[in-house]
Each structure stands twice: as C-alpha cells, then as structure tokens.
Design an enzyme around this catalytic site. Structure first.
Site, PDB file in Angstrom:
ATOM      1  N   CYS A 144      14.243  -7.826  -2.223  1.00 44.24           N
ATOM      2  CA  CYS A 144      14.067  -7.148  -0.936  1.00 44.24           C
ATOM      3  C   CYS A 144      13.616  -8.136   0.126  1.00 44.24           C
ATOM      4  O   CYS A 144      12.443  -8.513   0.179  1.00 44.24           O
ATOM      5  CB  CYS A 144      13.039  -6.024  -1.092  1.00 44.24           C
ATOM      6  SG  CYS A 144      12.629  -5.240   0.465  1.00 44.24           S
ATOM      7  N   CYS A 192      10.947  -6.816   2.553  1.00 40.91           N
ATOM      8  CA  CYS A 192       9.579  -6.765   2.019  1.00 40.91           C
ATOM      9  C   CYS A 192       8.946  -8.155   1.988  1.00 40.91           C
ATOM     10  O   CYS A 192       7.772  -8.313   2.292  1.00 40.91           O
ATOM     11  CB  CYS A 192       9.559  -6.229   0.588  1.00 40.91           C
ATOM     12  SG  CYS A 192      10.633  -4.840   0.312  1.00 40.91           S
ATOM     13  N   ASP A 193       9.721  -9.159   1.600  1.00 41.35           N
ATOM     14  CA  ASP A 193       9.110 -10.439   1.225  1.00 41.35           C
ATOM     15  C   ASP A 193       9.403 -11.612   2.157  1.00 41.35           C
ATOM     16  O   ASP A 193       8.818 -12.682   1.986  1.00 41.35           O
ATOM     17  CB  ASP A 193       9.551 -10.810  -0.207  1.00 41.35           C
ATOM     18  CG  ASP A 193       9.074  -9.764  -1.210  1.00 41.35           C
ATOM     19  OD1 ASP A 193       8.058  -9.112  -0.936  1.00 41.35           O
ATOM     20  OD2 ASP A 193       9.725  -9.596  -2.256  1.00 41.35           O
TER      21      ASP A 193
END
Ligand code: NAP
Length: 310
Positions: free
Chosen positions: A136, A139-140
């Site tokens: 993701c 997200c990261d």
C-alpha cells in the site's frame, strides 16, 4: 419458511456494499450490512481517486469512502461490525455465521467481500512485511522520503502508485516481468516522463534481502537467465488482487479459476436470492465506479426477487 431476521444481508462494506446498502435502506428494505473492519474497503488504501464521476478535481480514497458511508447512513443503513466465518446460501432461508458464534438469517444476500493484494511469494517477503515490504503506497510512502525504492508490477495500480511514490522517494525502480506495461496510456506517458522513475524490464524479484534496518536489496532475475542486485530500502508489491472468498461456500457458488464469483449481467449468482458485486465478482475491470454500479444493480435484483416472495 421460518421468518428471517432481515430481507437482505450485504457482506462487505466497500463501494459495492455501501451502494447496495444505500439503495436498500432508501428503498425501505430490511437490510443489514456486515463489515469486518471499517467501511470503505480497498479504496481506503488508495491515495487519490481521479476518475470517479462528479469529483472534477479528484478526491482522496478516504474522503470518497467517508462520503459513501455518510450517504448510506443518511438513509439509516444498519451496519454490524463483525467477521463472517461462513454462509449457507443453498436453501431459501440464507444463514450467515459470524466469528463470535452469532447466526443471522435473511431472504437474500449480496456478496461484496472484495479482493486483497497478491503477493510475489519469494524469500524475505513474509519476514520483511512492514519492514520494507509494502502492498500500500498510500499507507507507507511517507516512510521512504529521499530513499531509493522499488515497485513490482506493470498494471494501473503499480504505475499510479509509482508516480505517487516519486513525491517522497529519491528514485523509484519499476520491476516488470515483461517489456511492455499493462497500464493505460496516460499513466504510461506520465511514468516515462518522470525523471525519478526507472524501469527494469523482463525482470522478477527472486529474493528480498534483509539488512540491519529491514530491506537492504533485491535479487533480480531476468527472463534471459541473467541476474543482478538492486539496492533499495523499500519494495511495493502491486501486482493485482486475490479474491476474498475464504468465508464463501465455494461448493454452492459458481466461481472462475481465480475463485471470483460468477454472476449474470444482473449480478445474480446461480443461487436464487444470492448476488455478488464489486471486486469479488468474476470480471475483467475492477474500478470503484463499476463496484458502485454493480452494488446498485445487485440490490435492485434482490428487491425484484423479494417481490416474488411476497
Ligand atoms: P492488473 O491490471 O491485474 O495488473 C497486475 C500487474 O502485475 C501486471 O502488470 C502483471 O504483469 C503483474 N503481475 C501479476 N502477477 C505477477 C507476478 N506473480 N509477478 C510479477 N508481476 C506480476 O492489476 P492492478 O494494476 O492492481 O489493477 C487491478 C484493476 O484495477 C484493473 O482493472 C485496473 O485497470 C484497475 N485500476 C484502475 C486504475 C485507474 O483507472 N486509474 C488505477 C488502479 C487500478 P503482466 O502485465 O505481465 O500480466
């Protein structure tokens, strides 16, 4: 037949499930949506959605799903946050079994359980998940500011997220198993024009190597039999999706070779009163707008079927 708890149960609260829920609640169907996490599904993992109609300037995945949830809530959609462990869909009364031991019954069910990221299944992937291996970008990405990272895949997701990652990383190497991207023209053009993106063609990751602080490098094998080492601190595996079908009664449903549920054009499965919509459906294109449209279609099919029971 025993009186069911609901007329309709929707399993899964992504765009398909929320749209089906909106239609059902607005149509005064006795409906329950069961979701194991937060509503929004995979879109919550998407940084930016640029192609959902009416959002002229684009919208964040989170905001889009927040709005879809609020829209269904406006019509009073009842939601239950619980994990479904199995379903019995073969008889007229459908039974949904929850992990907590509860059972709920209904006349109809719409399966909107979606899909999840596919893995590359190489040494190091499992061990280094969260320590440099990610599925993701949204997200990261911020963890990789000014670092050199890799993206695996050549589809729309890989290229869109590689472009997003250039906002943070100093270099993004896209590793693709062929010499041609699957991604659409506009994404290809943007990626080829982006100075921070490099490509490794006809290449696959054979191992993710651990250093002192997580991922240190990737061993790359090329289709011609050669190999190389790519030093990176992060690898984003974005190579498509796997069906979330573990809780589904696969012996009762008809599924394709990937385990996605086969329906007709009205979202009907081969079982009366059972429908599938969104990414769990067997189909070629997985788009948010498709999922929403299929959710609406499935709910209208369910309402039609409920009418025949009256
Ligand atoms: P996808 O279109 O199935 O692409 C998967 C990519 O991963 C392909 O390039 C494939 O290579 C590669 N791949 C698959 N298995 C692999 C493996 N084991 N090892 C290495 N590479 C592997 O999946 P996606 O990009 O996640 O997209 C899913 C759906 O969402 C699509 O319908 C897509 O159009 C849609 N989507 C749309 C947008 C947008 O419109 N902006 C954005 C994101 C996603 P090959 O090409 O060689 O098969």
């Amino acid at each position: 037949m025993a009186q069911p708890d609901y007329q309709l149960i929707i399993v899964g609260g992504g765009p398909a499930g929320l749209t089906a829920g909106l239609y059902a609640a607005r149509g005064r169907v006795q409906v329950l949506l069961v979701e194991k996490g937060a509503t929004g599904g995979q879109v919550l993992l998407t940084d930016w959605v640029d192609n959902y109609p009416a959002f002229i300037d684009g919208v964040s995945g989170f905001e889009l799903m927040d709005k879809m949830t609020a829209h269904a809530d406006r019509f009073g959609l009842e939601k239950k946050f619980a994990e479904v462990s199995s379903l019995d869909l073969a008889s007229e009364l459908k039974t949904i079994y929850l992990e907590n031991g509860e059972q709920i019954t209904s006349n109809t069910v719409i399966l909107c359980t979606g899909a999840r990221p596919r893995k590359i299944d190489v040494p190091g992937e499992e061990e280094l998940q969260g320590k440099g291996v990610s599925y993701c970008a949204t997200c990261d990405a911020p963890f990789y500011r000014n670092q050199e990272i890799a993206v695996v895949g050549g589809g729309n997701t890989a290229i869109q997220e590689a472009l997003h990652l250039t906002k943070f990383a100093s270099k993004v190497t896209v590793i693709h198993r062929r010499d041609e991207l699957r991604a659409i023209g506009i994404l290809r053009e943007k990626a080829f024009a982006e100075e921070k993106i490099e490509f490794l063609w006809n290449a696959q990751v054979s191992e993710i190597v651990e250093g002192n602080n997580g991922v240190e490098s990737l061993n790359i094998s090329y289709n011609d039999g050669s190999s190389s080492v790519l030093p990176v601190t992060g690898i984003f595996v974005l190579i498509g999706v796997v069906a979330n079908n573990e809780m589904l009664p696969m012996d009762q449903l008809e599924t394709d070779s990937g385990g996605f549920v086969i329906t007709d054009t009205e979202m009907r499965t081969k079982l009366d009163g059972v429908y599938a919509a969104g990414d769990i459906r067997s189909k070629q294109f997985r788009q948010i707008v498709n999922a929403a449209g299929e959710g609406a279609n499935a709910e209208l099919s369910a309402e039609h079927y409920l009418g025949t029971l009256a």
